[in-house]
Design an enzyme around this catalytic site. Sequence first.
Site, PDB file in Angstrom:
ATOM      1  N   ARG A  85       3.732  -0.951 -12.344  1.00 23.14           N
ATOM      2  CA  ARG A  85       4.896  -0.175 -11.886  1.00 23.14           C
ATOM      3  C   ARG A  85       6.141  -0.577 -12.659  1.00 23.14           C
ATOM      4  NH1 ARG A  85       5.472   1.660  -7.252  1.00 23.14           N
ATOM      5  NH2 ARG A  85       7.614   0.903  -7.134  1.00 23.14           N
ATOM      6  N   CYS A 138       1.498   1.574  -4.004  1.00 24.10           N
ATOM      7  CA  CYS A 138       0.582   0.469  -4.333  1.00 24.10           C
ATOM      8  C   CYS A 138       0.071  -0.078  -3.011  1.00 24.10           C
ATOM      9  CB  CYS A 138       1.274  -0.583  -5.179  1.00 24.10           C
ATOM     10  SG  CYS A 138       2.231  -1.727  -4.229  1.00 24.10           S
ATOM     11  N   ARG A 146       6.689   2.414  -1.792  1.00 28.70           N
ATOM     12  CA  ARG A 146       7.593   1.935  -2.848  1.00 28.70           C
ATOM     13  C   ARG A 146       8.255   3.066  -3.633  1.00 28.70           C
ATOM     14  NH1 ARG A 146       4.842  -3.203  -5.574  1.00 28.70           N
ATOM     15  NH2 ARG A 146       6.996  -3.714  -6.040  1.00 28.70           N
ATOM     16  N   PRO A 147       9.044   3.872  -2.963  1.00 34.42           N
ATOM     17  CA  PRO A 147       9.757   4.951  -3.656  1.00 34.42           C
ATOM     18  C   PRO A 147      10.800   4.385  -4.628  1.00 34.42           C
ATOM     19  CG  PRO A 147      10.562   4.710  -1.417  1.00 34.42           C
ATOM     20  CD  PRO A 147       9.385   3.795  -1.536  1.00 34.42           C
ATOM     21  N   ILE A 148      11.323   5.239  -5.512  1.00 36.36           N
ATOM     22  CA  ILE A 148      12.381   4.761  -6.433  1.00 36.36           C
ATOM     23  C   ILE A 148      13.636   5.613  -6.300  1.00 36.36           C
ATOM     24  CG2 ILE A 148      10.718   3.774  -8.064  1.00 36.36           C
ATOM     25  CD1 ILE A 148      11.393   6.151  -9.926  1.00 36.36           C
ATOM     26  N   ASP A 149      13.865   6.145  -5.108  1.00 38.21           N
ATOM     27  CA  ASP A 149      15.050   6.999  -4.890  1.00 38.21           C
ATOM     28  C   ASP A 149      16.362   6.270  -5.190  1.00 38.21           C
ATOM     29  OD1 ASP A 149      14.013   5.644  -2.408  1.00 38.21           O
ATOM     30  OD2 ASP A 149      16.027   6.165  -1.720  1.00 38.21           O
ATOM     31  N   GLN A 150      16.431   4.982  -4.927  1.00 44.50           N
ATOM     32  CA  GLN A 150      17.680   4.246  -5.179  1.00 44.50           C
ATOM     33  C   GLN A 150      17.945   4.080  -6.679  1.00 44.50           C
ATOM     34  OE1 GLN A 150      19.887   3.140  -2.564  1.00 44.50           O
ATOM     35  NE2 GLN A 150      18.559   4.726  -1.703  1.00 44.50           N
ATOM     36  N   ILE A 163      10.291  -6.097   4.734  1.00 48.56           N
ATOM     37  CA  ILE A 163      10.580  -5.438   3.443  1.00 48.56           C
ATOM     38  C   ILE A 163       9.559  -4.347   3.137  1.00 48.56           C
ATOM     39  CG2 ILE A 163      10.904  -5.808   0.961  1.00 48.56           C
ATOM     40  CD1 ILE A 163      12.964  -7.357   2.580  1.00 48.56           C
ATOM     41  N   LYS A 206       7.482 -13.990 -13.616  1.00 43.14           N
ATOM     42  CA  LYS A 206       6.974 -12.654 -13.970  1.00 43.14           C
ATOM     43  C   LYS A 206       8.032 -11.590 -13.668  1.00 43.14           C
ATOM     44  CE  LYS A 206       4.354 -10.437 -10.821  1.00 43.14           C
ATOM     45  NZ  LYS A 206       4.811  -9.122 -10.388  1.00 43.14           N
ATOM     46  N   ASN A 207       8.692 -11.712 -12.514  1.00 46.54           N
ATOM     47  CA  ASN A 207       9.609 -10.653 -12.072  1.00 46.54           C
ATOM     48  C   ASN A 207      10.954 -10.679 -12.775  1.00 46.54           C
ATOM     49  OD1 ASN A 207       7.560  -9.757 -10.526  1.00 46.54           O
ATOM     50  ND2 ASN A 207       8.335 -10.554  -8.586  1.00 46.54           N
TER      51      ASN A 207
HETATM   52  C1  EPZ Z   1      10.314  -6.422  -6.645  1.00 49.80           C
HETATM   53  O1  EPZ Z   1       9.727  -5.184  -6.306  1.00 49.80           O
HETATM   54  C2  EPZ Z   1       9.164  -7.336  -6.997  1.00 49.80           C
HETATM   55  N1  EPZ Z   1       8.439  -6.788  -8.138  1.00 49.80           N
HETATM   56  C3  EPZ Z   1       8.231  -7.484  -5.798  1.00 49.80           C
HETATM   57  O2  EPZ Z   1       7.263  -8.465  -6.143  1.00 49.80           O
HETATM   58  C4  EPZ Z   1       9.020  -8.015  -4.612  1.00 49.80           C
HETATM   59  O3  EPZ Z   1       8.164  -8.047  -3.482  1.00 49.80           O
HETATM   60  C5  EPZ Z   1      10.220  -7.111  -4.326  1.00 49.80           C
HETATM   61  O4  EPZ Z   1      11.017  -6.990  -5.521  1.00 49.80           O
HETATM   62  C6  EPZ Z   1      11.108  -7.659  -3.226  1.00 49.80           C
HETATM   63  O5  EPZ Z   1      11.562  -8.932  -3.590  1.00 49.80           O
HETATM   64  C7  EPZ Z   1       8.956  -6.959  -9.367  1.00 49.80           C
HETATM   65  O6  EPZ Z   1      10.021  -7.533  -9.526  1.00 49.80           O
HETATM   66  C8  EPZ Z   1       8.133  -6.442 -10.514  1.00 49.80           C
HETATM   67  P1  EPZ Z   1      12.518  -3.583  -3.960  1.00 49.80           P
HETATM   68  P2  EPZ Z   1      10.695  -3.890  -6.104  1.00 49.80           P
HETATM   69  O7  EPZ Z   1      13.022  -2.438  -4.746  1.00 49.80           O
HETATM   70  O8  EPZ Z   1      11.833  -3.999  -7.037  1.00 49.80           O
HETATM   71  C9  EPZ Z   1      12.274  -0.046  -0.813  1.00 49.80           C
HETATM   72  C10 EPZ Z   1       5.175  -9.364  -6.576  1.00 49.80           C
HETATM   73  O9  EPZ Z   1       4.355  -9.790  -5.733  1.00 49.80           O
HETATM   74  N2  EPZ Z   1      12.837   0.795  -1.884  1.00 49.80           N
HETATM   75  O10 EPZ Z   1      13.414  -4.753  -3.723  1.00 49.80           O
HETATM   76  O11 EPZ Z   1       9.850  -2.679  -6.157  1.00 49.80           O
HETATM   77  C11 EPZ Z   1      10.881  -0.558  -1.138  1.00 49.80           C
HETATM   78  O12 EPZ Z   1       9.898   0.400  -0.783  1.00 49.80           O
HETATM   79  C12 EPZ Z   1       5.899  -8.067  -6.304  1.00 49.80           C
HETATM   80  O13 EPZ Z   1       5.505  -9.963  -7.617  1.00 49.80           O
HETATM   81  C13 EPZ Z   1      13.202   2.127  -1.600  1.00 49.80           C
HETATM   82  O14 EPZ Z   1      13.040   2.602  -0.480  1.00 49.80           O
HETATM   83  O15 EPZ Z   1      11.183  -4.131  -4.617  1.00 49.80           O
HETATM   84  C14 EPZ Z   1      10.789  -1.814  -0.301  1.00 49.80           C
HETATM   85  O16 EPZ Z   1      10.445  -1.449   1.024  1.00 49.80           O
HETATM   86  C15 EPZ Z   1       5.348  -7.346  -5.078  1.00 49.80           C
HETATM   87  N3  EPZ Z   1      13.738   2.874  -2.594  1.00 49.80           N
HETATM   88  C16 EPZ Z   1      12.221  -2.346  -0.315  1.00 49.80           C
HETATM   89  O17 EPZ Z   1      13.047  -1.248  -0.693  1.00 49.80           O
HETATM   90  C17 EPZ Z   1      13.953   2.387  -3.857  1.00 49.80           C
HETATM   91  O18 EPZ Z   1      14.464   3.136  -4.722  1.00 49.80           O
HETATM   92  C18 EPZ Z   1      12.456  -3.463  -1.311  1.00 49.80           C
HETATM   93  O19 EPZ Z   1      11.947  -3.028  -2.559  1.00 49.80           O
HETATM   94  C19 EPZ Z   1      13.579   1.051  -4.127  1.00 49.80           C
HETATM   95  C20 EPZ Z   1      13.029   0.276  -3.126  1.00 49.80           C
END
Ligand code: EPZ
Length: 436
Positions: A97, A121, A126-130, A333, A26-27
Amino acid sequence: MGWTMEQYVIRGGFPLVGEVEISGAKNAALPIISAAIMTDETVTLENLPDVNDVNVLLDSIAGIGAYVERVDRHTVKINGSTIRDCSVEYEYIKKIRASYYLLGALLGKYNNASVPLPGGCNIGSRPIDQHLKGFRAIGVDIDIRHGIIEASCSMMKGSHIFMDLVSVGATINIMMAASRAFGKTTIENAAKEPHVVDVANFLNSMGANIKGAGTDVIRITGVPAFHGCTYSIVPDMIEAGTFMMAAAATRGDVIIKNVIPKHLEAISAKLTEIGCQIEESESDDSVRVMATKRLAKTHVKTQPYPGFPTDMQPQMSVVLALSQGTSIVTESIFENRFKYVDELARMGASIKVEGNTAIIDGIDTFTGARISSPDLRAGAALVIAGLQAEGFTIVDDIVYILRGYEDFDGKLRSLGAEIRRVSSEKEIEKFELEVG
Ligand code: EPZ
């Protein structure tokens, strides 16, 4: 009671035995579907998982004008030449998302995009600042007004980006946009998950020039256009890991097919450590999990790949809740990924959560209860608990589980589980009478 949300009803106590086929990831599918609109030629995607999140995202790209043809349950043809609008409706981002991947895709192709800001969620803010930091680095103007991200630029130019933290979504989103920027982009401290590699491989099969995906430094040389291709989605390591945990919790013997064993190494290592037998097939596309005795305690800390995946944390905790002794699980995480613990306690689990750590005192067996899924992976973990539990378990709110697992109850039934998907109390009573 009247008709309720869909549920699973489970009669526990049967070891899972047999073979199960894993679907596409899915991811990986979600960003690849988004990226497929970046060419005006036709893209054929194979091995797509038939899960709700994928179907919603296909609707959302059709919603902005892309041509989407379902060839069969796992194959779709996409053509982005008919896209008339670069703004994604809020209704789609509210449902998933991952619609935010359309930001990187639309920027890469049209140099502009407007996508609603995704909310938080159940597992964290889950911010998107990065993501936005990376887009700005390659020259994109970002304006957030009324909950909408307005992104535009005259011409994206490659840059050297150092991620403040390892982010799967940000790495993928930036990679998509930068693959069409002028010049070279380097992403340092990049995520290394198999689905990040799959997206890079897909973009390269459309003509991108991306090197180093799967390491923490990704080097991209922008190209002016993409061409069509046919691509098969990588197997879902989290679905595979979920079935590995189900085999361990029920003391079963399961062959999990259509996997890449290397992607499962952290999961296999932990299960081996607590007493499971894990065998990888010679043909290298399946793993066998056997658990014949009570499993032992251990410590687990979730980490970015290749560490132990956060998406496997709830399922691992369920297995450890049945192990001999006291285990520690640390979630490094996400900030709110232990909501299932209260549901598990209703089945007899003895778990204490302190901050981002769960202290788990193993018990002999769960007892069936009526519980509800707080989120996708926690829901799958609670089903695993029901498969082991004495008596009947009813899992409510399975809509979360249906987002990420194709035919979850059907696959479990093929392994000997007594589980049904129902949507009324009457059906629950009928099941309980049938399997009595
Ligand atoms: C992806 O989410 C997956 N979702 C998540 O799976 C998975 O848990 C996660 O990666 C970690 O492996 C999809 O791929 C659709 P991150 P993502 O950006 O990309 C913080 C599932 O069960 N962060 O790696 O959103 C964030 O809050 C889902 O299938 C920022 O602070 O995860 C988190 O604490 C759940 N700023 C950490 O980084 C940002 O701009 C990792 O998030 C982006 C993220």
